[in-house]
Scaffold this active site. Sequence first.
Site, PDB file in Angstrom:
ATOM      1  N   GLU A   1       0.891  -1.170   0.000  1.00  0.00           N
ATOM      2  CA  GLU A   1       0.000   0.000   0.000  1.00  0.00           C
ATOM      3  C   GLU A   1       0.917   1.205   0.000  1.00  0.00           C
ATOM      4  OE1 GLU A   1      -1.479   3.316   1.326  1.00  0.00           O
ATOM      5  OE2 GLU A   1      -1.705   2.173   3.186  1.00  0.00           O
TER       6      GLU A   1
ATOM      7  N   CYS B   1      -2.116   8.356   4.435  1.00  0.00           N
ATOM      8  CA  CYS B   1      -2.101   8.077   3.005  1.00  0.00           C
ATOM      9  C   CYS B   1      -3.473   8.332   2.392  1.00  0.00           C
ATOM     10  CB  CYS B   1      -1.635   6.650   2.748  1.00  0.00           C
ATOM     11  SG  CYS B   1      -2.363   5.430   3.843  1.00  0.00           S
TER      12      CYS B   1
END
Length: 506
Positions: free
Chosen positions: A258, A292
Amino acid sequence: MADEQIDIPLVIGGEDVRTAETAPVTMPHDHRRTLGEYHKATPSLVTRAADAAVAAQDEWSRWPFEDRAAVLLKAAELLTTTWRDTINGATMLGQSKTVFQAEIDAACESIDFWRYNAHYAQELLDEQPASDHTMWNQLEYRALEGFVYAITPFNFTSIAANLPTAPALMGNTVVWKPASSAMFSAHYLMRLLGEAGIPPGVINLVAGDAAMISSVLLTRRDLAGVHFTGSTEVFNGIWKTIGASAGTYRSYPRIVGETGGKDFVLAHPSADPAALAVAIVRGGYEFQGQKCSAASRAYIPQSLWKDVRDRIVAMIDDIRVGDVRDFRNFMGAVIDERAFEKISRYIDSALNGASIVAGGVCDGSRGYFIQPTLVVTTDPAHVLMREEIFGPVVTAFVYDDDAWSKTLTLVDSTSPYALTGAIFAQDRRAVLEAASALRYAAGNFYINDKPTGAVVGQQPFGGARGSGTNDKAGSKLNLARWVSARTVKENFSPPRDYRYPFMDAE
């Protein structure tokens, strides 16, 4: 805890290991204060950690699943009770999270990962092929052959809790490299797992030069997988190294990552201005924009801009930034000097083709503090609309109300990332159109909600394109990546004649 000076060793094969080279752990919101020192690994110690993981795997992988799960379920219970304040406190001090941000991350989400992973793993193990009275078919969910390399970032203690333990739950052993700027909470997590009963060598903690550690581990023949959260650039480098070494591994390594994001908030003219403004402020500025999933670019129709702008500015003027031990503060400091300087440069870039509406003040004299910043641009391809900043900066592009469909194309094509995104609209037709046009623009898609705050068990998390492999942390999809299935067929009635009935003369 702020008044303590702790020593943070490596943990290899269940033993604390100290080296000649150390580095300080400081508080981002008061960088003159040192919390302790962590020890840096040498290449030989990284090799020793990988050897310890490989040596521990045979026994650990043969433990019944229930016993492996019991270790993590006990860890979850410890974190729910006696360890909660310690892990939260370490996250507040070492990563400059407010008490609320620490609680929802370091405690709640870590607990959820450990409990839900056990639940989803049991569901996976229960998935078995069809059998009948003549045969018994089984799928054996074996651990991968070798060790898993887990690389965790500074911004979520729960990611540090999940990335090494999810593969371990499935029978793998791990070499874990936390971010240098999160060594304080990583140390306490490792101690918590030790108290929960994790056997020696199952998870080995190494720290120090990331490039050196990766160069040692990524080229080992027994590398079985990589579980990564971090920058897209680093992940691309890992993938390239593994690809170049593909012929040398015992098995093809599983690569789960990720990575970056340039997360959007898109408003339709029918959007609720109050809800939209709060979503931008919470989504863009909580934890200093260092998620994020943080809102970083906003597309707002001309008819709503003035109202939404004024609401955001009023909230920015009200937001307090400072030491997270003062619970009146909504924001703390960004993680370190390098991040402070990078974000400051992005704010300076607003002078070219954009303008600062509110905030924009950077002061690193005592802590790495950056005020929540709202920028507006007339250029939808401005650098602030395209590149990941990882700081409390939201850039808005104001579009003509009749350019809704054109703006959908802008949102989809401007950034290489596809992690999270949010749309705000009361018009259901607009919601349907946006959901279709932005189908691949975000792995986590929100309707009338901010693009942050995914909850384990409710919104499995991950994105595609430049944002990673979308293997959905906190779900069965992620756990399936850490097993290699073997099909076993047992025949209860094997044939005793090679001939088939159709071969008979009559």
